[in-house]
Design a protein around this motif. Structure first.
Motif, PDB file in Angstrom:
ATOM      1  N   ARG A 565     -21.204  30.326  13.167  1.00 39.62           N
ATOM      2  CA  ARG A 565     -22.386  29.480  13.337  1.00 39.62           C
ATOM      3  C   ARG A 565     -23.662  30.228  12.976  1.00 39.62           C
ATOM      4  O   ARG A 565     -23.722  31.443  13.062  1.00 39.62           O
ATOM      5  CB  ARG A 565     -22.494  29.022  14.799  1.00 39.62           C
ATOM      6  CG  ARG A 565     -21.406  28.048  15.183  1.00 39.62           C
ATOM      7  CD  ARG A 565     -21.412  27.848  16.686  1.00 39.62           C
ATOM      8  NE  ARG A 565     -20.207  27.162  17.109  1.00 39.62           N
ATOM      9  CZ  ARG A 565     -20.118  25.838  17.250  1.00 39.62           C
ATOM     10  NH1 ARG A 565     -21.169  25.063  17.021  1.00 39.62           N
ATOM     11  NH2 ARG A 565     -18.998  25.281  17.635  1.00 39.62           N
ATOM     12  N   GLU A 566     -24.639  29.459  12.637  1.00 40.08           N
ATOM     13  CA  GLU A 566     -25.957  30.023  12.375  1.00 40.08           C
ATOM     14  C   GLU A 566     -26.661  30.355  13.685  1.00 40.08           C
ATOM     15  O   GLU A 566     -27.313  31.366  13.827  1.00 40.08           O
ATOM     16  CB  GLU A 566     -26.810  29.013  11.593  1.00 40.08           C
ATOM     17  CG  GLU A 566     -26.681  29.142  10.092  1.00 40.08           C
ATOM     18  CD  GLU A 566     -27.175  30.476   9.565  1.00 40.08           C
ATOM     19  OE1 GLU A 566     -28.318  30.858   9.882  1.00 40.08           O
ATOM     20  OE2 GLU A 566     -26.404  31.159   8.851  1.00 40.08           O
ATOM     21  N   GLU A 567     -26.462  29.447  14.669  1.00 35.03           N
ATOM     22  CA  GLU A 567     -27.215  29.600  15.911  1.00 35.03           C
ATOM     23  C   GLU A 567     -26.594  30.700  16.775  1.00 35.03           C
ATOM     24  O   GLU A 567     -25.427  31.018  16.654  1.00 35.03           O
ATOM     25  CB  GLU A 567     -27.214  28.306  16.755  1.00 35.03           C
ATOM     26  CG  GLU A 567     -27.472  27.044  16.006  1.00 35.03           C
ATOM     27  CD  GLU A 567     -26.182  26.432  15.473  1.00 35.03           C
ATOM     28  OE1 GLU A 567     -25.322  26.103  16.294  1.00 35.03           O
ATOM     29  OE2 GLU A 567     -26.035  26.324  14.246  1.00 35.03           O
ATOM     30  N   ILE A 568     -27.409  31.204  17.649  1.00 38.11           N
ATOM     31  CA  ILE A 568     -26.922  32.152  18.649  1.00 38.11           C
ATOM     32  C   ILE A 568     -26.407  31.310  19.820  1.00 38.11           C
ATOM     33  O   ILE A 568     -27.117  30.439  20.311  1.00 38.11           O
ATOM     34  CB  ILE A 568     -28.067  33.060  19.139  1.00 38.11           C
ATOM     35  CG1 ILE A 568     -28.664  33.803  17.955  1.00 38.11           C
ATOM     36  CG2 ILE A 568     -27.588  33.990  20.220  1.00 38.11           C
ATOM     37  CD1 ILE A 568     -28.135  35.144  17.674  1.00 38.11           C
ATOM     38  N   PRO A 569     -25.186  31.532  20.282  1.00 38.75           N
ATOM     39  CA  PRO A 569     -24.620  30.661  21.300  1.00 38.75           C
ATOM     40  C   PRO A 569     -25.199  30.893  22.695  1.00 38.75           C
ATOM     41  O   PRO A 569     -25.117  30.031  23.547  1.00 38.75           O
ATOM     42  CB  PRO A 569     -23.142  31.019  21.280  1.00 38.75           C
ATOM     43  CG  PRO A 569     -23.095  32.426  20.794  1.00 38.75           C
ATOM     44  CD  PRO A 569     -24.245  32.585  19.867  1.00 38.75           C
ATOM     45  N   LEU A 570     -25.757  32.089  22.906  1.00 36.12           N
ATOM     46  CA  LEU A 570     -26.281  32.397  24.231  1.00 36.12           C
ATOM     47  C   LEU A 570     -27.771  32.716  24.116  1.00 36.12           C
ATOM     48  O   LEU A 570     -28.230  33.187  23.087  1.00 36.12           O
ATOM     49  CB  LEU A 570     -25.573  33.624  24.815  1.00 36.12           C
ATOM     50  CG  LEU A 570     -24.071  33.520  25.031  1.00 36.12           C
ATOM     51  CD1 LEU A 570     -23.532  34.841  25.547  1.00 36.12           C
ATOM     52  CD2 LEU A 570     -23.734  32.416  26.020  1.00 36.12           C
ATOM     53  N   THR A 571     -28.485  32.442  25.200  1.00 36.37           N
ATOM     54  CA  THR A 571     -29.875  32.902  25.234  1.00 36.37           C
ATOM     55  C   THR A 571     -29.857  34.380  25.622  1.00 36.37           C
ATOM     56  O   THR A 571     -28.794  34.935  25.912  1.00 36.37           O
ATOM     57  CB  THR A 571     -30.671  32.121  26.278  1.00 36.37           C
ATOM     58  OG1 THR A 571     -30.114  32.420  27.553  1.00 36.37           O
ATOM     59  CG2 THR A 571     -30.600  30.633  26.025  1.00 36.37           C
ATOM     60  N   TRP A 572     -31.026  34.989  25.651  1.00 33.27           N
ATOM     61  CA  TRP A 572     -31.080  36.406  26.006  1.00 33.27           C
ATOM     62  C   TRP A 572     -30.640  36.642  27.436  1.00 33.27           C
ATOM     63  O   TRP A 572     -30.305  37.756  27.813  1.00 33.27           O
ATOM     64  CB  TRP A 572     -32.488  36.972  25.775  1.00 33.27           C
ATOM     65  CG  TRP A 572     -32.771  37.106  24.305  1.00 33.27           C
ATOM     66  CD1 TRP A 572     -33.658  36.376  23.586  1.00 33.27           C
ATOM     67  CD2 TRP A 572     -32.141  37.992  23.375  1.00 33.27           C
ATOM     68  NE1 TRP A 572     -33.633  36.734  22.264  1.00 33.27           N
ATOM     69  CE2 TRP A 572     -32.707  37.733  22.099  1.00 33.27           C
ATOM     70  CE3 TRP A 572     -31.154  38.967  23.480  1.00 33.27           C
ATOM     71  CZ2 TRP A 572     -32.317  38.417  20.960  1.00 33.27           C
ATOM     72  CZ3 TRP A 572     -30.779  39.643  22.326  1.00 33.27           C
ATOM     73  CH2 TRP A 572     -31.351  39.369  21.095  1.00 33.27           C
ATOM     74  N   THR A 573     -30.651  35.583  28.256  1.00 33.34           N
ATOM     75  CA  THR A 573     -30.158  35.746  29.630  1.00 33.34           C
ATOM     76  C   THR A 573     -28.665  35.454  29.701  1.00 33.34           C
ATOM     77  O   THR A 573     -28.116  35.289  30.778  1.00 33.34           O
ATOM     78  CB  THR A 573     -30.898  34.800  30.591  1.00 33.34           C
ATOM     79  OG1 THR A 573     -30.689  33.458  30.120  1.00 33.34           O
ATOM     80  CG2 THR A 573     -32.361  35.093  30.665  1.00 33.34           C
ATOM     81  N   LEU A 574     -28.011  35.371  28.560  1.00 31.46           N
ATOM     82  CA  LEU A 574     -26.573  35.107  28.439  1.00 31.46           C
ATOM     83  C   LEU A 574     -26.200  33.678  28.831  1.00 31.46           C
ATOM     84  O   LEU A 574     -25.035  33.351  29.010  1.00 31.46           O
ATOM     85  CB  LEU A 574     -25.739  36.100  29.269  1.00 31.46           C
ATOM     86  CG  LEU A 574     -25.885  37.579  28.920  1.00 31.46           C
ATOM     87  CD1 LEU A 574     -24.975  38.434  29.792  1.00 31.46           C
ATOM     88  CD2 LEU A 574     -25.560  37.837  27.453  1.00 31.46           C
ATOM     89  N   ARG A 575     -27.221  32.797  29.005  1.00 29.83           N
ATOM     90  CA  ARG A 575     -26.971  31.420  29.417  1.00 29.83           C
ATOM     91  C   ARG A 575     -26.569  30.607  28.184  1.00 29.83           C
ATOM     92  O   ARG A 575     -27.112  30.814  27.097  1.00 29.83           O
ATOM     93  CB  ARG A 575     -28.282  30.867  30.002  1.00 29.83           C
ATOM     94  CG  ARG A 575     -28.184  29.620  30.812  1.00 29.83           C
ATOM     95  CD  ARG A 575     -29.519  29.420  31.542  1.00 29.83           C
ATOM     96  NE  ARG A 575     -30.664  29.482  30.611  1.00 29.83           N
ATOM     97  CZ  ARG A 575     -31.101  28.435  29.926  1.00 29.83           C
ATOM     98  NH1 ARG A 575     -30.539  27.257  30.056  1.00 29.83           N
ATOM     99  NH2 ARG A 575     -32.136  28.557  29.106  1.00 29.83           N
ATOM    100  N   VAL A 576     -25.598  29.692  28.360  1.00 27.37           N
ATOM    101  CA  VAL A 576     -25.270  28.771  27.275  1.00 27.37           C
ATOM    102  C   VAL A 576     -26.375  27.723  27.232  1.00 27.37           C
ATOM    103  O   VAL A 576     -26.577  26.987  28.211  1.00 27.37           O
ATOM    104  CB  VAL A 576     -23.907  28.093  27.511  1.00 27.37           C
ATOM    105  CG1 VAL A 576     -23.623  27.074  26.420  1.00 27.37           C
ATOM    106  CG2 VAL A 576     -22.800  29.131  27.571  1.00 27.37           C
ATOM    107  N   PRO A 577     -27.141  27.628  26.149  1.00 23.72           N
ATOM    108  CA  PRO A 577     -28.290  26.718  26.120  1.00 23.72           C
ATOM    109  C   PRO A 577     -27.833  25.262  25.954  1.00 23.72           C
ATOM    110  O   PRO A 577     -26.693  25.018  25.547  1.00 23.72           O
ATOM    111  CB  PRO A 577     -29.069  27.187  24.898  1.00 23.72           C
ATOM    112  CG  PRO A 577     -28.046  27.793  24.012  1.00 23.72           C
ATOM    113  CD  PRO A 577     -26.967  28.334  24.880  1.00 23.72           C
ATOM    114  N   PRO A 578     -28.688  24.311  26.267  1.00 24.28           N
ATOM    115  CA  PRO A 578     -28.327  22.910  26.063  1.00 24.28           C
ATOM    116  C   PRO A 578     -28.158  22.606  24.570  1.00 24.28           C
ATOM    117  O   PRO A 578     -28.708  23.291  23.722  1.00 24.28           O
ATOM    118  CB  PRO A 578     -29.517  22.148  26.651  1.00 24.28           C
ATOM    119  CG  PRO A 578     -30.635  23.120  26.663  1.00 24.28           C
ATOM    120  CD  PRO A 578     -30.044  24.472  26.803  1.00 24.28           C
TER     121      PRO A 578
END
Lengths: 622, 263
Positions: A565-578
């Motif tokens: 994928r192009e997107e990063i699956p996690l935010t910097w807090t390791l949270r799965v974003p909406p």
């Protein structure tokens, strides 16, 4: 002349000769020169050099050459017989005030499994293979040894001062003190013991001649791992093969009543309650009587799975009588289990690689043909965001991610040891941290699983997760549709509900893996209270499950959510974003339609970046 | 930021890929590929010698830090002083090895012992008409030296024949030059038996067919100048009167006297 004048400045000490007190015959006149030696007629090199300084400080430093080389009576010394260690030398043995000899030890050794004679006095077949004194012994430097009790008062400078109170000969005191402290403890470390024994016991051909299998089977054990890691009290060959109360020269066959391998002595061997090296202090009988070395040639022969053609008849005969039906069943089970795991891992990883390839192929093809469904430009104002994991689920996911990585790293460290320090003290700390981090992370994983079950059972979001995760028939058609789509036989990917079939598979695989890893991990941790067979099975399951779990996550999960994928699956807090609307329509179309049609579901799944988002209990209710 | 993210992604992807390959190699060990270095730890330092080693070690083990694995305490000197090619010093050993004497039962081992402190040319040089003296040549610098460390054949230098030239300048005599040796060795595989014998003879032409024997040095009338090499007068006397050399000359087999026996 100039040169001569210069050369007179060569220090006299460098070119002086002196002699050793233990060399009245002045053998060192010639033998202290490093290149004294010659090639034998058969091409082997014989080096006759003796390092005089080292010899003086060696265990035999006070023994005169002729005491051992008794028949050297001429120059050249041709025809001299090899040294016989049972001969009497001219060192005084203090307990009987008589000449010293290793005869006692040679006598005991001759009755051991390594002795050249059979009980009837006849020479054993292939007696030339059996080790001579020099095959195991060299002439150690007489060095003071510490370490048995650390800095115990018996091994201290004060002791030496007390010696010097009565004894006056400083050299004698030093030799005696070094001798005593050396003999207080084993002066070979476990790795050296194993090296000594494997010098012969790894020679498969030689071992077969004597009806024994190669000791490679030891090198698949945890015992060997400890030896390799430099653990001070690691179990080496002597620890288990030398009868309690006897010395290393008195190893007996396993059937001998005093052999520590005899089933009646096994509990004592493993627990060694009164010994300095006490390993499995609470060993149960079922644990102690289990298999220690890995199964090798003999088990394969007994089970009829080895090619008997290449195997020495003596080993064949011994092997066929060595295993009862129960042992053979256990052997077959372990072999079968390993085989099944190899098949399973191969099949799963192979399928995943194939799936990834198809996925990649389809994505490339679609991009090339330009029939990418036109994704409208994102408009922050109008596009809705959809909750994939609520904060509590996100927390569980983050905890799982961290614990899994910790377990994988500390677990595989037990195999990949290349980064360990060469310093024993540092290495021990590294190993302690590794093993306890692994165990604590394992406990953490169990607690996380319990927490997840509680979450599923006690919250409505949890119950929804449970229901949405349930495997359904539609998952099978989704799988088939996806494969057809990837193969180019279908134009659209089948729509998914909240979780697609891939996510469900990973979820249940995680449950199965966690359960098996937990059970096997606990079995390995508490092994000595269990049947050894259970521990052996647990070891296979634990290692193979760990490999499988990591491969699934590397080959599929990491690939699916990140690499492709192009997107990063996690935010910097390791949270799965909406997820945004486009992603929802593309990947979870059924779920998207349901949510858009139901205001209640919208209140749950449409993401509201509210201030109290962090405090939400996962219900999504305002 | 985008570059950073791509870099991070590359690192994670590559390490994940390597890890996955390693896992597969653990389950299905590929034949012929040795990965054991990953899980075979380097041997740790011995764990036994701890604080007390520090306290007593220097006192008890002044000279010998490590026991060699040979009953007669063969030490690293063999490596350092014998097998070390030492630049151009030991040309002969390239073909003849460190133990070149092998046929005479009485003398072979004794002659070989000289190899650690003498160049072959000391005995084997054809000295007809030539004026040579002898000197120590440092093993490292390859220069004539008057400073020799060590003892009992394990020195920092070796004895070489020296020719004195103009203004007292001296040079090391090398009956076979390194270039000639290399040229011969490179040609040898292509030489026939006869050609090889010729070339070999040519290579060795500066050597004496009858090398010096023991009395040339170890005899009261010997002319070999030990004193010039820095030996003390006591030691020179000892070397000239060396019993072993006389035994070798005068006997085929010398029976050692039994008077030192204890029984």
């Amino acid at each position: 002349m100039l040169l001569c004048a210069m050369l007179t400045m060569v220090p006299a000490s460098a070119l002086a000769q002196d002699s050793l007190p233990s060399d009245p015959e002045n053998c060192l006149l010639c033998h202290r020169y490093p290149t004294i030696g010659r090639f034998m007629e058969d091409g082997t090199l014989r080096v006759y050099y003796v390092n005089d300084r080292m010899w003086l400080e060696s265990v035999h430093g006070e023994v005169e050459c002729s005491n051992c080389h008794e028949d050297v009576d001429r120059i050249p010394h041709t025809g001299a017989e090899p040294v016989d260690c049972s001969t009497t030398c001219h060192i005084t043995e203090p307990s009987e005030d008589d000449y010293f000899s290793h005869g006692n030890m040679v006598e005991k050794y001759s009755q051991s499994v390594h002795g050249k004679l059979q009980p009837n006095g006849e020479e054993k077949p292939h007696a030339e293979d059996l080790p001579r004194c020099l095959d195991c012994h060299d002439n150690k430097v007489l060095a003071v040894s510490g370490g048995l009790w650390g800095t115990h008062s018996a091994l201290s400078e004060e002791t030496l001062v007390r010696c010097k109170g009565c004894h006056t000969d400083a050299q004698w005191i030093e030799r005696m003190y070094a001798h005593m402290t050396m003999r207080f403890r084993r002066h070979r470390d476990p790795a050296e013991v194993v090296r000594t024994c494997t010098g012969c016991h790894e020679d498969s051909d030689k071992m077969q001649r004597h009806g024994v299998e190669s000791v490679d089977t030891f090198k698949e054990t945890y015992h060997w791992k400890l030896v390799q890691l430099g653990e001070k009290d690691a179990p080496d060959c002597i620890s288990c093969h030398v009868p309690t109360g006897y010395n290393a020269h008195e190893i007996r066959p396993a059937g001998d009543p005093i052999s520590p391998l005899n089933k009646v002595n096994r509990v004592e061997t493993c627990s060694n309650p009164y010994g300095a090296q006490s390993c499995h202090t609470n060993a149960s009988e079922k644990f102690a009587t289990g298999r220690v070395h890995a199964y090798g040639d003999k088990a394969a022969i007994a089970a009829g799975v080895a090619d008997a053609g290449d195997i020495d008849p003596l080993l064949l005969e011994r092997a066929r009588g060595s295993y009862d039906e129960g042992e053979l069943s256990r052997y077959r089970f372990i072999v079968m289990l390993k085989y099944l795991y190899k098949l399973l891992i191969g099949a799963i990883v192979g399928t995943m690689v194939l799936y990834n390839t198809l996925e990649l192929y389809r994505a490339r093809k679609t991009a090339k043909e330009g029939d990418v469904p036109a994704r409208p430009a994102k408009s922050e104002g109008s596009s809705k965001l959809f909750v994939r994991l609520n904060p509590r689920e996100n927390g569980q996911h983050i905890a799982l991610l961290l614990l899994f990585m910790l377990l994988a790293v500390t677990g595989f460290m037990a195999y990949a040891t290349a980064g360990l320090s060469e310093q024993a003290a540092v290495r021990n700390i590294q190993l302690f941290i590794r093993s306890w981090t692994h165990r604590l992370a394992g406990i953490g994983l169990i607690l996380l699983a319990v927490n997840h079950l509680y979450y599923v059972a006690s919250t409505s979001a949890g119950r929804r997760l449970f229901v949405d995760m349930l495997p359904r028939l539609v998952d099978v058609s989704e799988l088939a549709g996806t494969v057809l789509y990837y193969a180019g036989l279908r134009s659209q990917q089948p729509p998914s509900d909240r979780f697609n079939f891939r996510q469900k598979t990973v979820y249940y695989a995680l449950w199965i893996g966690t359960t098996l890893l937990t059970l096997s991990g606990v079995a390995l941790w508490t092994g000595q209270y269990l049947d050894k067979f259970v521990v052996d099975v647990a070891l296979v399951v634990h290692s193979m499950e760990a490999v499988l779990a990591c491969l699934i996550l590397m080959v599929r999960h990491l690939w699916d959510v990140y690499v492709r994928r192009e997107e990063i699956p996690l935010t910097w807090t390791l949270r799965v974003p909406p997820a945004d609307e486009e992603q929802m329509k593309e990947e979870f179309a059924l779920h998207y339609d349901k949510v858009m049609a139901d205001p209640d579901l919208q209140s749950i799944y449409v993401w509201e970046p509210s201030e109290d988002e962090e405090d939400s209990d996962g219900e999504g209710a305002p | 930021m985008k570059t950073l993210r791509r870099l991070l992604k590359a690192v994670i992807t590559v390490s994940g890929f390597i890890f996955a390959l390693w896992l597969i190699a653990v389950v299905y060990p590929p034949p012929g590929l040795d990965l054991s270095w990953v899980w075979t730890p380097r041997e740790p330092e011995p764990v036994f010698f701890d604080d007390e080693e520090e306290l007593f070690g220097p006192m008890m083990r002044r000279h010998s830090p490590k026991a060699p694995h040979h009953f007669h305490m063969i030490d690293e000197q063999i490596e350092v002083h014998v097998h070390n090619p030492e630049g151009g010093l030991s040309i002969c050993s390239h073909c003849h090895g460190v133990y070149p004497h092998y046929d005479n039962e009485m003398t072979r081992a004794l002659l070989n012992l000289h190899g650690s402190f003498m160049d072959c040319a000391v005995c084997h040089l054809d000295q007809d008409g030539a004026s040579v003296s002898y000197a120590w040549v440092n093993n490292e610098t390859l220069e004539v030296t008057n400073s020799v460390d060590g003892g009992h054949g394990k020195y920092s230098a070796k004895i070489f024949p020296i020719s004195s030239g103009f203004m007292g300048l001296s040079s090391v005599v090398r009956p076979i030059s390194a270039d000639a040796e290399q040229a011969y060795l490179s040609r040898r595989p292509r030489l026939g038996q006869e050609e090889n014998a010729k070339e070999r003879e040519k290579l060795h032409e500066a050597l004496n067919e009858e090398p010096l024997s023991c009395p040339a040095c170890h005899d009261q009338d010997a002319t070999f100048d030990f004193a010039a090499l820095g030996f003390s007068s006591d030691r020179v006397g000892h070397l000239r009167a060396l019993e072993v050399a006389r035994m070798v000359e005068e006997y085929d087999v010398f029976h050692l006297p039994g008077m030192l026996d204890h029984q």
